[in-house]
Design an enzyme around this catalytic site. Sequence first.
Site, short mmCIF file in Angstrom:
data_model
loop_
_atom_site.label_atom_id
_atom_site.label_comp_id
_atom_site.label_asym_id
_atom_site.label_seq_id
_atom_site.Cartn_x
_atom_site.Cartn_y
_atom_site.Cartn_z
N ALA A 108 0.84 -1.21 0.00
CA ALA A 108 0.00 0.00 0.00
C ALA A 108 0.87 1.26 0.00
CB ALA A 108 -0.90 -0.02 1.22
N LYS A 113 -13.70 -1.79 4.83
CA LYS A 113 -12.66 -2.77 5.17
C LYS A 113 -11.91 -2.34 6.44
CE LYS A 113 -9.89 -6.34 4.88
NZ LYS A 113 -8.63 -6.13 5.46
N SER A 162 -10.68 -9.53 2.42
CA SER A 162 -10.38 -10.12 3.73
C SER A 162 -10.46 -11.64 3.69
CB SER A 162 -11.34 -9.60 4.78
OG SER A 162 -11.08 -10.23 6.02
N HIS A 215 -14.04 -3.14 9.27
CA HIS A 215 -13.92 -4.59 9.47
C HIS A 215 -12.68 -4.89 10.32
CE1 HIS A 215 -11.80 -8.30 8.45
NE2 HIS A 215 -12.99 -8.89 8.34
N ASN A 216 -11.56 -4.29 9.95
CA ASN A 216 -10.32 -4.57 10.68
C ASN A 216 -10.38 -4.05 12.12
OD1 ASN A 216 -9.45 -5.55 8.21
ND2 ASN A 216 -7.39 -4.74 8.47
N GLU A 244 -12.27 -6.38 14.00
CA GLU A 244 -11.36 -7.54 14.20
C GLU A 244 -10.44 -7.29 15.41
OE1 GLU A 244 -9.24 -8.81 10.52
OE2 GLU A 244 -7.40 -8.51 11.67
C1 6PG Z 1 -8.05 -9.55 6.79
C2 6PG Z 1 -7.09 -9.04 7.81
C3 6PG Z 1 -5.86 -8.56 7.12
C4 6PG Z 1 -4.65 -8.46 8.02
C5 6PG Z 1 -4.68 -7.31 8.96
C6 6PG Z 1 -3.95 -7.59 10.25
O1 6PG Z 1 -9.13 -8.97 6.75
O2 6PG Z 1 -7.75 -10.52 6.08
O3 6PG Z 1 -7.65 -8.00 8.51
O4 6PG Z 1 -6.19 -7.37 6.48
O5 6PG Z 1 -4.45 -9.66 8.65
O6 6PG Z 1 -4.04 -6.27 8.30
O7 6PG Z 1 -3.80 -6.40 10.87
P1 6PG Z 1 -2.73 -6.10 11.99
O8 6PG Z 1 -1.41 -6.57 11.47
O9 6PG Z 1 -2.81 -4.64 12.17
O10 6PG Z 1 -3.18 -6.90 13.17
#
Ligand code: 6PG
Length: 481
Positions: free
Chosen positions: A79, A188, A131, A191-192, A195
Amino acid sequence: MSEKLADFGLIGLAVMGENLALNVESRGYRVAVFNRTTSVVDALMNGRAKEKNFIGCHSIEELVKSVARPRKIMMMVKAGKPVDELIDQLIPLLDEGDVIIDGGNEHYTNSERRTQYVESKKLLFIGTGVSGGEEGALKGPSMMPGGSPAAWPLVKPIFQAISAKVGPNHDIPCCEWVGPGGAGQYVKMVHNGIEYGDMQLICEAYFLLKAGLGLTNDELYDVFSEWNRGELDSYLIEITRDIFSVKDPDTGNYMVDMIVDKAGAKGTGKWMSQLALDLGVPSTLVTEAVYARCLSALKDARTRASKVLSGPKGVKLVADKKKFVEQVRQALYASKIASYAQGFVQLQAAAAEHKWPLNYGNIALLWRGGCIIRARFLERIKEAFDANPNLENLLLAPYFTQAIESAQVAWRDVVVKAIQLGIPVPGFTTALTYFDGYRTERLPANLLQAQRDYFGAHTYERLDKPGAFHTEWIQLRRQPS
Ligand code: 6PG
């Protein structure tokens, strides 16, 4: 070129890119691939892509020439700057109406800017969230595309073919148009952020059960297996269960006990927190989750402090094991609901700011399968937004109001016990505090407004009449004796 042109082009053959290319090909499409280090292309062509419907290219020019118009060319590169550089290399080679797709985790403002820039060159742009990690990319990721609306019909058949599927017949794709500009990448990012919240909450549950209750990894495996059969049924609970069963081949110890307690982060959670502050919405779960990672990373400082600072002395958890495990499960579930409620509120605020026509039921569906936060519970969120697309807060959807109602006694008990024991549970605590703040009609901000007006004449509103008011507090105060 005599051979048949490709339906899709992909640049960047690291694991995610390579797996996505294989996924597209496996759905009956011809795929042209390119990687800056061209030996990677050759390795793919002679390896996993051998005798498959691929065109291996050794230059961007060759890749562009290999794809049928209107071209769909996806970038799976690092990115930031590399994406901008690649776009600039592609633009002069492409023809009107071709689509440039960025599939990396990117700050949404970059996708906004790129959409405008690429459109100004009479081309189309898509910034899509992808994702599901490596396996998702290969077998069916969740995809969150945004950018130039005119690009969507062109990529829709391919994107929906490669994405994860849900529903009783496994035919509902976890890929739908999210919105213009940076909307896909924003979704997204949320989403993260969710997460991050889910992972933090799971870690807190683990800590309580391990440090508080003294459960072994085998017992934790059983607890998480059980949890995965109920309301918490999700990918993250499932992989956590699995982690408790893995032993280090070198030492024979449980792997999880051999790992240094220092969390890393690539930044998407931080972006969500920063943007929540900009919007003025309380996304406290993701923010606490980011801070918890920061605090964990101060391992050396914590080690020094642990020799000096002590917690409550002689406090033991006196609990019926089974009952406490169930209370922690309920606290985790209730906190998770608060976390998702915050995520959707942030999306609503961002949509209002950018005039994105987001469909929240569809967003829940996109996350239902394929992605890291996939969970049975997202079906309920979809139902809630389908029933009321203008739902102000998930906590107000009858199903979730009821779920919190049934969980809140346990939730409060768990937070109190954690505090008494000195076990940090920032996620559980902030979730409960958010719930209590949100359901309180009159907060103490009346006093805060009075303070601001006292020292800075910042004015306040009154309960009994409209307008902005100022009081000469010093004149009217009780004179100190
Ligand atoms: C996904 C994950 C992916 C990645 C993250 C991890 O949706 O497949 O979210 O995007 O594993 O970037 O984020 P960190 O390294 O910040 O925990």
